[in-house]
Design an enzyme around this catalytic site. Structure first.
Site, PDB file in Angstrom:
ATOM      1  N   HIS A  37       9.309   1.197  -1.848  1.00 53.04           N
ATOM      2  CA  HIS A  37       8.990  -0.176  -2.268  1.00 53.04           C
ATOM      3  C   HIS A  37      10.281  -0.985  -2.424  1.00 53.04           C
ATOM      4  CE1 HIS A  37       5.410   1.995  -4.126  1.00 53.04           C
ATOM      5  NE2 HIS A  37       4.828   1.100  -3.353  1.00 53.04           N
ATOM      6  N   GLN A  61     -10.315  -1.042  -3.133  1.00 53.26           N
ATOM      7  CA  GLN A  61      -9.896  -0.224  -1.989  1.00 53.26           C
ATOM      8  C   GLN A  61     -10.028   1.285  -2.268  1.00 53.26           C
ATOM      9  OE1 GLN A  61      -5.788  -2.001  -2.128  1.00 53.26           O
ATOM     10  NE2 GLN A  61      -5.163   0.035  -1.473  1.00 53.26           N
ATOM     11  N   GLY A 147       5.055  -1.498   4.305  1.00 49.87           N
ATOM     12  CA  GLY A 147       5.735  -0.312   4.818  1.00 49.87           C
ATOM     13  C   GLY A 147       5.009   0.278   6.016  1.00 49.87           C
ATOM     14  N   LYS A 149       4.810   3.273   6.549  1.00 46.45           N
ATOM     15  CA  LYS A 149       4.162   4.543   6.180  1.00 46.45           C
ATOM     16  C   LYS A 149       2.653   4.388   6.239  1.00 46.45           C
ATOM     17  CE  LYS A 149       2.912   7.507   2.908  1.00 46.45           C
ATOM     18  NZ  LYS A 149       2.337   6.974   1.708  1.00 46.45           N
ATOM     19  N   SER A 185       5.913   8.350  -1.600  1.00 45.43           N
ATOM     20  CA  SER A 185       4.569   7.866  -1.911  1.00 45.43           C
ATOM     21  C   SER A 185       4.350   8.002  -3.408  1.00 45.43           C
ATOM     22  CB  SER A 185       3.536   8.722  -1.172  1.00 45.43           C
ATOM     23  OG  SER A 185       2.259   8.544  -1.750  1.00 45.43           O
TER      24      SER A 185
HETATM   25  O1  PAF Z   1      -0.130  -0.488   0.306  1.00 47.31           O
HETATM   26  C1  PAF Z   1      -0.560  -0.720  -0.838  1.00 47.31           C
HETATM   27  O2  PAF Z   1       0.048  -0.368  -1.857  1.00 47.31           O
HETATM   28  C2  PAF Z   1      -1.885  -1.461  -0.998  1.00 47.31           C
HETATM   29  O3  PAF Z   1      -2.816  -1.034  -0.065  1.00 47.31           O
HETATM   30  C3  PAF Z   1      -1.743  -2.997  -0.981  1.00 47.31           C
HETATM   31  C4  PAF Z   1      -1.261  -3.505   0.368  1.00 47.31           C
HETATM   32  C5  PAF Z   1      -0.777  -3.420  -2.072  1.00 47.31           C
HETATM   33  C6  PAF Z   1      -3.094  -3.652  -1.272  1.00 47.31           C
HETATM   34  O4  PAF Z   1      -3.584  -3.278  -2.530  1.00 47.31           O
END
Ligand code: PAF
Length: 283
Positions: A37, A61, A147, A149, A185
């Site tokens: 990040h 998600q 990213g 990844k 990760s």
């Molecule tokens: O890659 C992530 O951490 C998430 O899928 C994102 C893009 C922040 C959306 O919640």
């Protein structure tokens, strides 16, 4: 650096920046930030006058049996990392700030999201597209950073931006790895010491496939089988998928003649890890 929790406050900050003529970069994250990040934030800082990092564990998600409740969170540590990387604002809303109780609008896509991770996570990319669209509407950035990844996510977002005419440049950034090759990760924290060692099989097996392509192999099935065979030498690994797909539309390929993405998802114990490489055999 400021931590902002409401959409209203963030909008007024961005409005003020715009009044000053500043460009704005956005780094969307789910927090528990690591060096991967940080590399996105550093790049965003180098390319924009002001940078917002969103830090939000997006409930839409996650599937019903996934790790929403246990997903690691540490806003204080995230704050320190963002500050060090040069971000201006962390946007850290509560779920109620992002989603109305009776929210019924979602952004979905009927291609690119069905294969690879979409097979085992059928609602995942709808949640990603929805929250990323909302963040784009809230922050209205010039550029947004993701990213490599999460290669499928990056391809999906590029397609969404194209199809929905978002006036935002999507910047893809390279995978950042631990010294021994494990892709960084937030979910690596779930791994026991033994599992952490076993997890190296993802990168090792992918590297083997990459070397095969570099040595001239064009048959996608052969490369895929070599990767799979190597993965299966690790007793703690349970392969979800290994796929070789077209880098842009994510359709499986038979011959490796155009840019491809070789992607994998593997369970190490209960933890599902992903990794990939892209390559253009014409180079
Ligand atoms: O890659 C992530 O951490 C998430 O899928 C994102 C893009 C922040 C959306 O919640």
């Amino acid at each position: 650096m400021q931590i902002v929790t409401t959409i209203e406050e963030l909008r007024s900050i961005v409005k003020w920046w715009r009044g000053e003529g500043h460009s704005v970069g956005l780094v969307p994250t789910m927090g528990f930030l690591h060096e991967g990040h940080k590399s996105l934030i550093v790049k965003a800082v180098s390319e924009n006058d002001r940078v917002v990092v969103s830090d939000f564990v997006n409930p839409t998600q996650f599937g019903a049996n996934e790790d929403l409740s246990t997903y690691p969170r540490d806003i204080e540590r995230d704050g320190a990392l963002c500050e060090e990387a040069g971000a201006d604002v962390i946007f850290h809303p509560a779920p109620e700030e992002m989603y109305f109780e009776d929210n019924c609008t979602f952004v979905d896509m009927n291609r690119l999201t069905k294969g690879l991770c979409g097979k085992t996570r059928p609602t995942h990319f709808c949640g990603v597209c929805t929250v990323v669209s909302k963040l784009f509407n809230i922050v209205t950035p010039d550029r947004a950073y993701f990213g490599q990844k999460d290669a499928q996510q990056l391809a999906v977002i590029r397609r969404m931006v194209r199809d929905m005419n978002f006036n935002i440049e999507i910047v893809g950034c390279p995978i950042v790895r631990e010294e021994d090759g494990l892709a960084m990760s937030s979910r690596n924290t779930y791994l026991s010491e033994k599992e952490r060692k076993a997890a190296l099989i993802l990168h090792k097996s992918l590297t083997l496939g990459e070397e095969l392509i570099q040595s001239g192999e064009k048959d996608a099935a052969k490369v895929r089988d070599a990767i799979l065979k190597n993965m299966r030498t690790e007793p703690l690994a349970r392969v979800d998928y290994v796929e070789i797909v077209d880098a842009e539309n994510l359709e499986p390929v038979k011959r490796i003649e155009k840019p491809i993405l070789a992607a994998t998802a593997v369970y190490i114990g209960k933890t599902r890890l992903i990794d990939n490489f892209s390559c253009d055999p014409r180079n």
